[in-house]
Design an enzyme around this catalytic site. Sequence first.
Site, short mmCIF file in Angstrom:
data_model
loop_
_atom_site.label_atom_id
_atom_site.label_comp_id
_atom_site.label_asym_id
_atom_site.label_seq_id
_atom_site.Cartn_x
_atom_site.Cartn_y
_atom_site.Cartn_z
CD GLU A 76 -0.45 -1.81 -6.06
OE1 GLU A 76 0.57 -1.36 -6.66
OE2 GLU A 76 -0.51 -1.92 -4.83
CB CYS A 106 -0.91 0.01 1.23
SG CYS A 106 -2.00 1.45 1.30
#
Length: 216
Positions: A96, A2
């Site tokens: 992402e 993350c």
Amino acid sequence: MCGRFTLSAEWGLVRDWFFIELAEQMEKIAPRYNIGPGQNVLAVIAHDGKRRAGFLNWGFQRSLINARAETLAVKPTFRSLLARKRCIIPADGFYEWQAGENNKKQPLRITLTDRPLFSFAALYETYVQPDGAKHHSCVIITTASNSFMSPIHERMPAILRREDETVWLDRSITDADRLLPLLVPGNGGNMRAYPVSTAVGNVRWDAPECIEPATL
């Protein structure tokens, strides 16, 4: 992993959704569309039986921004924090980058379809700097990707189930055997991903346009 996320919801919704009772000057918080490492992030802890919100700097020393769920109970630094320094990081999406043709990476924003907000499981620490000032920082816990995320990336943030947030924040719970099972990726059936502008790669760009769907 993350490395970038969003909290674009208004403060009132965030406060009510996470049952925050103690907070100072939070009404001045602006929506965030491109939160990156090294920045201050909103965090929630349990304090005297109430939930308290404040800011932590994202990343421990040496630019450590994530902690793997699989090693929390093994590594000495994380083992002690798991027992006594847990928090949640409110979010409404995370980014992402998915590899495409010619190694070109396309940023995607991932959200949940069954709730407007969710929480990352996180750990925090406080250390005293050479000038005597206290520095408060955090790392976001990651886990192996579920079936939805695995085509995008092998790791994903540990998103807590809503009913598990109270357990994670409970300071009276220190047993890793009770805490680690909370850090599961789920089946991904409630996740959605859509492409966004490649400009989100610039962490200095923090505007509503960051979360708008892009045309490929």
